[in-house]
Scaffold this motif. Sequence first.
Motif, PDB file in Angstrom:
ATOM      1  N   GLY A  12       0.801  -1.215   0.000  1.00 57.80           N
ATOM      2  CA  GLY A  12       0.000   0.000   0.000  1.00 57.80           C
ATOM      3  C   GLY A  12       0.833   1.263   0.000  1.00 57.80           C
ATOM      4  O   GLY A  12       0.318   2.371   0.132  1.00 57.80           O
ATOM      5  N   VAL A  13       2.136   1.117  -0.179  1.00 58.89           N
ATOM      6  CA  VAL A  13       3.036   2.267  -0.103  1.00 58.89           C
ATOM      7  C   VAL A  13       2.737   3.293  -1.199  1.00 58.89           C
ATOM      8  O   VAL A  13       2.875   4.493  -0.968  1.00 58.89           O
ATOM      9  N   GLY A  14       2.307   2.850  -2.357  1.00 58.99           N
ATOM     10  CA  GLY A  14       1.993   3.792  -3.443  1.00 58.99           C
ATOM     11  C   GLY A  14       0.867   4.738  -3.065  1.00 58.99           C
ATOM     12  O   GLY A  14       0.963   5.951  -3.280  1.00 58.99           O
ATOM     13  N   MET A  15      -0.189   4.212  -2.501  1.00 58.28           N
ATOM     14  CA  MET A  15      -1.324   5.045  -2.070  1.00 58.28           C
ATOM     15  C   MET A  15      -0.889   5.982  -0.951  1.00 58.28           C
ATOM     16  O   MET A  15      -1.260   7.154  -0.927  1.00 58.28           O
ATOM     17  N   GLN A  16      -0.082   5.485  -0.027  1.00 55.45           N
ATOM     18  CA  GLN A  16       0.381   6.330   1.078  1.00 55.45           C
ATOM     19  C   GLN A  16       1.242   7.478   0.558  1.00 55.45           C
ATOM     20  O   GLN A  16       1.163   8.595   1.061  1.00 55.45           O
ATOM     21  N   ARG A  17       2.045   7.218  -0.478  1.00 55.17           N
ATOM     22  CA  ARG A  17       2.874   8.274  -1.061  1.00 55.17           C
ATOM     23  C   ARG A  17       2.004   9.383  -1.646  1.00 55.17           C
ATOM     24  O   ARG A  17       2.295  10.554  -1.479  1.00 55.17           O
ATOM     25  N   VAL A  18       0.947   8.991  -2.341  1.00 53.51           N
ATOM     26  CA  VAL A  18       0.035   9.977  -2.930  1.00 53.51           C
ATOM     27  C   VAL A  18      -0.592  10.822  -1.826  1.00 53.51           C
ATOM     28  O   VAL A  18      -0.621  12.057  -1.904  1.00 53.51           O
ATOM     29  N   LEU A  19      -1.101  10.170  -0.788  1.00 55.25           N
ATOM     30  CA  LEU A  19      -1.749  10.889   0.316  1.00 55.25           C
ATOM     31  C   LEU A  19      -0.775  11.834   1.015  1.00 55.25           C
ATOM     32  O   LEU A  19      -1.106  12.987   1.305  1.00 55.25           O
ATOM     33  N   LEU A  20       0.434  11.356   1.290  1.00 57.67           N
ATOM     34  CA  LEU A  20       1.430  12.193   1.978  1.00 57.67           C
ATOM     35  C   LEU A  20       1.887  13.363   1.113  1.00 57.67           C
ATOM     36  O   LEU A  20       2.059  14.475   1.602  1.00 57.67           O
ATOM     37  N   SER A  21       2.089  13.099  -0.152  1.00 56.64           N
ATOM     38  CA  SER A  21       2.519  14.163  -1.065  1.00 56.64           C
ATOM     39  C   SER A  21       1.481  15.282  -1.101  1.00 56.64           C
ATOM     40  O   SER A  21       1.825  16.463  -1.029  1.00 56.64           O
ATOM     41  N   GLU A  22       0.206  14.897  -1.169  1.00 55.58           N
ATOM     42  CA  GLU A  22      -0.869  15.905  -1.166  1.00 55.58           C
ATOM     43  C   GLU A  22      -0.932  16.629   0.173  1.00 55.58           C
ATOM     44  O   GLU A  22      -1.040  17.853   0.216  1.00 55.58           O
ATOM     45  N   ARG A  23      -0.857  15.891   1.259  1.00 53.51           N
ATOM     46  CA  ARG A  23      -0.980  16.488   2.600  1.00 53.51           C
ATOM     47  C   ARG A  23       0.177  17.445   2.898  1.00 53.51           C
ATOM     48  O   ARG A  23      -0.009  18.535   3.432  1.00 53.51           O
ATOM     49  N   LEU A  24       1.393  17.015   2.555  1.00 53.50           N
ATOM     50  CA  LEU A  24       2.579  17.805   2.865  1.00 53.50           C
ATOM     51  C   LEU A  24       2.887  18.848   1.784  1.00 53.50           C
ATOM     52  O   LEU A  24       3.787  19.672   1.968  1.00 53.50           O
ATOM     53  N   ARG A  25       2.169  18.754   0.671  1.00 50.32           N
ATOM     54  CA  ARG A  25       2.370  19.661  -0.473  1.00 50.32           C
ATOM     55  C   ARG A  25       3.820  19.638  -0.973  1.00 50.32           C
ATOM     56  O   ARG A  25       4.424  20.679  -1.216  1.00 50.32           O
ATOM     57  N   ILE A  26       4.322  18.408  -1.090  1.00 52.43           N
ATOM     58  CA  ILE A  26       5.658  18.214  -1.649  1.00 52.43           C
ATOM     59  C   ILE A  26       5.546  17.153  -2.742  1.00 52.43           C
ATOM     60  O   ILE A  26       4.707  16.256  -2.650  1.00 52.43           O
ATOM     61  N   PRO A  27       6.390  17.236  -3.766  1.00 57.64           N
ATOM     62  CA  PRO A  27       6.291  16.247  -4.843  1.00 57.64           C
ATOM     63  C   PRO A  27       6.800  14.877  -4.429  1.00 57.64           C
ATOM     64  O   PRO A  27       7.743  14.761  -3.642  1.00 57.64           O
ATOM     65  N   SER A  28       6.157  13.855  -4.972  1.00 62.12           N
ATOM     66  CA  SER A  28       6.636  12.483  -4.831  1.00 62.12           C
ATOM     67  C   SER A  28       7.481  12.202  -6.065  1.00 62.12           C
ATOM     68  O   SER A  28       7.031  12.401  -7.193  1.00 62.12           O
ATOM     69  N   ILE A  29       8.701  11.765  -5.845  1.00 64.06           N
ATOM     70  CA  ILE A  29       9.655  11.632  -6.938  1.00 64.06           C
ATOM     71  C   ILE A  29      10.199  10.214  -6.993  1.00 64.06           C
ATOM     72  O   ILE A  29      10.677   9.677  -5.995  1.00 64.06           O
ATOM     73  N   ALA A  30      10.125   9.633  -8.197  1.00 63.67           N
ATOM     74  CA  ALA A  30      10.669   8.302  -8.437  1.00 63.67           C
ATOM     75  C   ALA A  30      11.902   8.423  -9.321  1.00 63.67           C
ATOM     76  O   ALA A  30      11.994   9.332 -10.147  1.00 63.67           O
ATOM     77  N   LEU A  31      12.826   7.489  -9.157  1.00 61.10           N
ATOM     78  CA  LEU A  31      14.032   7.492  -9.980  1.00 61.10           C
ATOM     79  C   LEU A  31      13.671   7.435 -11.460  1.00 61.10           C
ATOM     80  O   LEU A  31      14.235   8.179 -12.269  1.00 61.10           O
ATOM     81  N   GLY A  32      12.724   6.590 -11.820  1.00 62.37           N
ATOM     82  CA  GLY A  32      12.331   6.476 -13.225  1.00 62.37           C
ATOM     83  C   GLY A  32      11.837   7.789 -13.795  1.00 62.37           C
ATOM     84  O   GLY A  32      12.167   8.164 -14.931  1.00 62.37           O
ATOM     85  N   GLY A  33      11.039   8.517 -13.017  1.00 57.10           N
ATOM     86  CA  GLY A  33      10.547   9.824 -13.466  1.00 57.10           C
ATOM     87  C   GLY A  33      11.672  10.828 -13.620  1.00 57.10           C
ATOM     88  O   GLY A  33      11.676  11.636 -14.563  1.00 57.10           O
TER      89      GLY A  33
END
Length: 183
Positions: A12-33
């Motif tokens: 469930g880490v992917g969903m948690q990343r989305v929620l945290l990124s929105e809450r903290l207003r910081i981008p979620s960044i992956a190496l591939g991206g």
Amino acid sequence: MRAVLSGNMGSGVGMQRVLLSERLRIPSIALGGAVRAAVDADTEPGRRFRAVADRGEPVDDTLLVDILAAHLVRDDTRDGFLLDDVPASVDRAWLLDQRLDHAGIPLDTVVALDVPLEILIRRYADSPDAGARRARIEAHARCMRPVLDYYRNRARDGRLRYRVVSGLGSTEQVYARILDALR
């Protein structure tokens, strides 16, 4: 906050990343991206990556970390970032720490979602590719164990916060535990 959220496939880490990124207003960044952005922008590291990939050769850790570190010092990460999992090896983690420390933006938090392997494997037991998924889950766990140990040791030195959070329960329960761990 300059953080990493780590978890295995099915945790469930992917969903948690989305929620945290929105809450903290910081981008979620992956190496591939970050790699795609460097290649698309035709940066010097992006051109080096493309050349190596076009030859079908393995990409050097230093090049991957340089691309990721360059991505993390952009204007959109000024207020922080959330990395999409820990680097794939202790060498990459150490290199990334060196680059970020040098840039004056060291990682300050690592959160590891803890879900027992048996539960992760059971979640995919009825899927047509259950054997392949099991192998990927087990390989990820083997690969991440030394990297998470590396960050746990950095936390002992006081250089960052390292938290292990149970990934069991509903999305909302896990999210609440992560937020508590970040306080």
